[in-house]
Design an enzyme around this catalytic site. Structure first.
Site, PDB file in Angstrom:
ATOM      1  N   ALA A  97       2.966  -2.296   3.832  1.00 57.84           N
ATOM      2  CA  ALA A  97       2.824  -1.260   4.854  1.00 57.84           C
ATOM      3  C   ALA A  97       2.309  -1.964   6.100  1.00 57.84           C
ATOM      4  O   ALA A  97       1.380  -2.777   6.003  1.00 57.84           O
ATOM      5  CB  ALA A  97       1.835  -0.197   4.401  1.00 57.84           C
TER       6      ALA A  97
ATOM      7  N   HIS B  49      -3.305   1.128  -4.501  1.00 60.39           N
ATOM      8  CA  HIS B  49      -2.868  -0.029  -5.286  1.00 60.39           C
ATOM      9  C   HIS B  49      -3.285   0.218  -6.735  1.00 60.39           C
ATOM     10  O   HIS B  49      -4.469   0.136  -7.070  1.00 60.39           O
ATOM     11  CB  HIS B  49      -3.518  -1.316  -4.748  1.00 60.39           C
TER      12      HIS B  49
ATOM     13  N   TYR C 235      -9.256  -9.331   2.722  1.00 58.28           N
ATOM     14  CA  TYR C 235     -10.422  -8.524   3.118  1.00 58.28           C
ATOM     15  C   TYR C 235     -11.170  -7.948   1.904  1.00 58.28           C
ATOM     16  O   TYR C 235     -12.273  -7.425   2.031  1.00 58.28           O
ATOM     17  CB  TYR C 235     -10.022  -7.390   4.077  1.00 58.28           C
ATOM     18  N   GLU C 236     -10.529  -8.042   0.725  1.00 60.17           N
ATOM     19  CA  GLU C 236     -11.259  -7.589  -0.483  1.00 60.17           C
ATOM     20  C   GLU C 236     -12.301  -8.624  -0.916  1.00 60.17           C
ATOM     21  O   GLU C 236     -13.091  -8.367  -1.831  1.00 60.17           O
ATOM     22  CB  GLU C 236     -10.268  -7.340  -1.629  1.00 60.17           C
TER      23      GLU C 236
ATOM     24  N   ASN D  27       2.483   3.294  10.788  1.00 58.49           N
ATOM     25  CA  ASN D  27       1.785   3.793  11.974  1.00 58.49           C
ATOM     26  C   ASN D  27       2.249   2.975  13.176  1.00 58.49           C
ATOM     27  O   ASN D  27       2.746   1.856  13.009  1.00 58.49           O
ATOM     28  CB  ASN D  27       0.262   3.665  11.811  1.00 58.49           C
TER      29      ASN D  27
ATOM     30  N   SER E 163       0.841  -1.207   0.000  1.00 58.90           N
ATOM     31  CA  SER E 163       0.000   0.000   0.000  1.00 58.90           C
ATOM     32  C   SER E 163       0.870   1.248   0.000  1.00 58.90           C
ATOM     33  O   SER E 163       1.761   1.390   0.841  1.00 58.90           O
ATOM     34  CB  SER E 163      -0.894   0.024   1.247  1.00 58.90           C
TER      35      SER E 163
ATOM     36  N   MET F 239      -1.756  -7.041   6.731  1.00 58.76           N
ATOM     37  CA  MET F 239      -2.903  -7.799   6.225  1.00 58.76           C
ATOM     38  C   MET F 239      -2.555  -8.430   4.869  1.00 58.76           C
ATOM     39  O   MET F 239      -3.402  -8.575   3.999  1.00 58.76           O
ATOM     40  CB  MET F 239      -4.121  -6.864   6.044  1.00 58.76           C
ATOM     41  N   SER F 240      -1.274  -8.778   4.701  1.00 59.16           N
ATOM     42  CA  SER F 240      -0.872  -9.350   3.396  1.00 59.16           C
ATOM     43  C   SER F 240       0.395 -10.172   3.549  1.00 59.16           C
ATOM     44  O   SER F 240       0.754 -10.595   4.626  1.00 59.16           O
ATOM     45  CB  SER F 240      -0.616  -8.190   2.412  1.00 59.16           C
TER      46      SER F 240
ATOM     47  N   HIS G 288      -5.939  -8.625  -1.381  1.00 61.33           N
ATOM     48  CA  HIS G 288      -6.028  -8.900   0.052  1.00 61.33           C
ATOM     49  C   HIS G 288      -7.252  -9.753   0.373  1.00 61.33           C
ATOM     50  O   HIS G 288      -8.263  -9.653  -0.332  1.00 61.33           O
ATOM     51  CB  HIS G 288      -6.148  -7.594   0.846  1.00 61.33           C
TER      52      HIS G 288
ATOM     53  N   HIS H 107      -5.931   4.555   6.728  1.00 54.83           N
ATOM     54  CA  HIS H 107      -5.287   4.183   5.464  1.00 54.83           C
ATOM     55  C   HIS H 107      -4.620   5.372   4.777  1.00 54.83           C
ATOM     56  O   HIS H 107      -3.599   5.214   4.110  1.00 54.83           O
ATOM     57  CB  HIS H 107      -6.302   3.517   4.534  1.00 54.83           C
TER      58      HIS H 107
HETATM   59  O1  LIG Z   1      -0.110  -5.022   3.126  1.00 51.44           O
HETATM   60  P1  LIG Z   1      -0.268  -3.867   2.173  1.00 51.44           P
HETATM   61  O2  LIG Z   1      -0.847  -4.274   0.859  1.00 51.44           O
HETATM   62  O3  LIG Z   1       0.977  -3.054   2.055  1.00 51.44           O
HETATM   63  O4  LIG Z   1      -1.381  -2.904   2.821  1.00 51.44           O
HETATM   64  C1  LIG Z   1      -1.484  -2.676   4.221  1.00 51.44           C
HETATM   65  O5  LIG Z   1      -2.061  -1.407   4.414  1.00 51.44           O
HETATM   66  C2  LIG Z   1      -3.483  -1.515   4.337  1.00 51.44           C
HETATM   67  C3  LIG Z   1      -4.099  -0.852   5.516  1.00 51.44           C
HETATM   68  O6  LIG Z   1      -3.811   0.531   5.508  1.00 51.44           O
HETATM   69  C4  LIG Z   1      -3.798  -2.995   4.333  1.00 51.44           C
HETATM   70  O7  LIG Z   1      -4.097  -3.411   3.044  1.00 51.44           O
HETATM   71  C5  LIG Z   1      -2.502  -3.617   4.790  1.00 51.44           C
HETATM   72  O8  LIG Z   1      -2.330  -4.916   4.265  1.00 51.44           O
HETATM   73  N1  LIG Z   2      -3.158  -5.196  10.333  1.00 54.06           N
HETATM   74  C1  LIG Z   2      -2.583  -3.996  10.141  1.00 54.06           C
HETATM   75  N2  LIG Z   2      -2.188  -3.659   8.893  1.00 54.06           N
HETATM   76  C2  LIG Z   2      -1.620  -2.445   8.724  1.00 54.06           C
HETATM   77  N3  LIG Z   2      -1.138  -1.851   7.592  1.00 54.06           N
HETATM   78  C3  LIG Z   2      -0.667  -0.647   7.940  1.00 54.06           C
HETATM   79  N4  LIG Z   2      -0.825  -0.430   9.258  1.00 54.06           N
HETATM   80  C4  LIG Z   2      -1.423  -1.545   9.766  1.00 54.06           C
HETATM   81  C5  LIG Z   2      -1.840  -1.924  11.080  1.00 54.06           C
HETATM   82  O1  LIG Z   2      -1.688  -1.193  12.058  1.00 54.06           O
HETATM   83  N5  LIG Z   2      -2.416  -3.170  11.203  1.00 54.06           N
END
Ligand SMILES: O=P(O)(O)O[C@H]1O[C@H](CO)[C@@H](O)[C@H]1O
Ligand SMILES: Nc1nc2[nH]cnc2c(=O)[nH]1
Length: 314
Positions: free
Chosen positions: A137, A85, A109-110, A264, A54, A240-241, A107, A278
């Site tokens: 990220a 993305h 969650y999509e 963060n 991201s 989350m990836s 992802h 985000h």
């Molecule tokens: O893991 P990437 O795709 O970098 O994205 C991260 O950032 C997003 C949340 O802000 C979520 O999609 C998390 O997976």
């Molecule tokens: N799960 C998760 N994914 C992120 N992607 C960017 N920041 C975060 C976070 O704090 N938690």
């Protein structure tokens, strides 16, 4: 490939039936179709695959002699639905090395199952990559981390896999890899050490760490109690990836390097009112794009030189 050199998977002759099957599970034949659609249009074999996280899509901007394929044009590819993305596959040269780059990923969650999120890794394998560089990220859980820091992934905790939610779930196709792949050497130690040197060379030395990443399903960010639990489990960064992509890559014997941009700080105190969002994730990606591009270029160059070295010895 199984010992007798034959796949343990049945093969289906007719194309419509293969395409029909693709909706339910990517068969080897289905992914060969996708790879052929691409390789027919790209005059070279990529050596390194790159996945942009991201806000990290700018890593792809440095690719030269580009050939771009929007995901919606690629047979059987899902669509990127998340802001930050771009949603295209970029072929070209980075540090004079032939690469293929996912400018945007998929992802859980999509709404995509993990095998669908990770299918581009298998397509890249079929296209010829030997190495994968995955970026993401992530929230910084380790107390030493600051926003904008880099965490080189030394290991992951496959939290979603604890409940059996795994990209390799279901019938195994030996043409990709074994039924029970080991994961204790998922992240290449030599690349980790070299990446630390490269980080210093591009001015990231003071803000680079090495740690453990975990992937939650999302899309919500975590609660205080969840983050405290993850901290007790030894997690340094939360995302989350990436984990399912790495498992899929290792299943096919691709050498893996991965890093997280800390976008963060995870909130682990009830009295703190900060909330992850985000937009800030994407902003931090933009802030770091120049150094991170140089960093990835350095890792790609090292991978290619290392391989050339091996080929010289052969
Ligand atoms: O893991 P990437 O795709 O970098 O994205 C991260 O950032 C997003 C949340 O802000 C979520 O999609 C998390 O997976
Ligand atoms: N799960 C998760 N994914 C992120 N992607 C960017 N920041 C975060 C976070 O704090 N938690």
């Amino acid at each position: 490939m199984s010992s007798d050199g034959k796949s343990s998977q049945k093969s289906f002759g007719n194309k419509p039936f293969i395409l029909f099957l693709c909706f339910f599970r990517y068969t080897y034949e289905c992914l060969v179709d996708t790879a052929k659609y691409l390789s027919d249009k790209v005059p070279f074999k990529p050596k390194v695959g790159i996945i942009c996280g991201s806000g990290l899509g700018s890593l792809a901007d440095a690719i030269e002699n580009r050939i771009e394929f929007p995901y919606e044009k690629i047979p059987n590819f899902p669509l990127s639905t998340v802001e930050g993305h771009v949603g295209q596959l970029v072929f070209g040269y980075l540090s004079n090395v032939p690469v293929v780059c996912m400018q945007g990923r998929f992802h859980y969650y999509e709404g995509y199952p993990l095998w669908k999120c990770a299918m581009p890794v298998r397509v890249m394998k079929l296209l010829g990559i030997t190495h994968l560089i995955a970026s993401n990220a992530a929230g910084g859980l380790n107390k030493d981390y600051k926003v904008g820091d880099i965490m080189i992934v030394k290991d992951h905790i496959n939290l979603m896999g604890f409940a059996g939610n795994n990209p390799l779930q279901g019938p195994n196709d030996d043409r990709f890899g074994p039924r029970f792949p080991p994961m204790n050497r998922a992240y290449d130690k030599e690349l980790i050490e070299k990446a630390k040197v490269i980080a210093k060379e591009v001015g990231l030395g003071d803000i680079v760490h090495e740690g453990v990443y975990t992937c939650l399903g999302g899309p919500n960010f975590e609660t205080v109690a969840e983050l405290r639990m993850l901290g007790m489990l030894g997690v340094d960064a939360v995302g989350m990836s990436t984990v399912h992509e790495v498992i899929t890559a290792r299943h096919s014997n691709i050498t893996v390097f991965a890093f997280s941009l800390i976008t963060n700080l995870c909130v682990t105190e009830y009295h703190k009112n900060d909330e992850a969002n985000h937009d800030e994730v994407i902003d931090v990606g933009k802030m770091r794009q120049k150094e991170l591009t140089k960093f990835v270029q350095g890792v790609v160059k090292y991978v290619a030189d290392e391989n050339k070295l091996v080929s010289k010895m052969l």
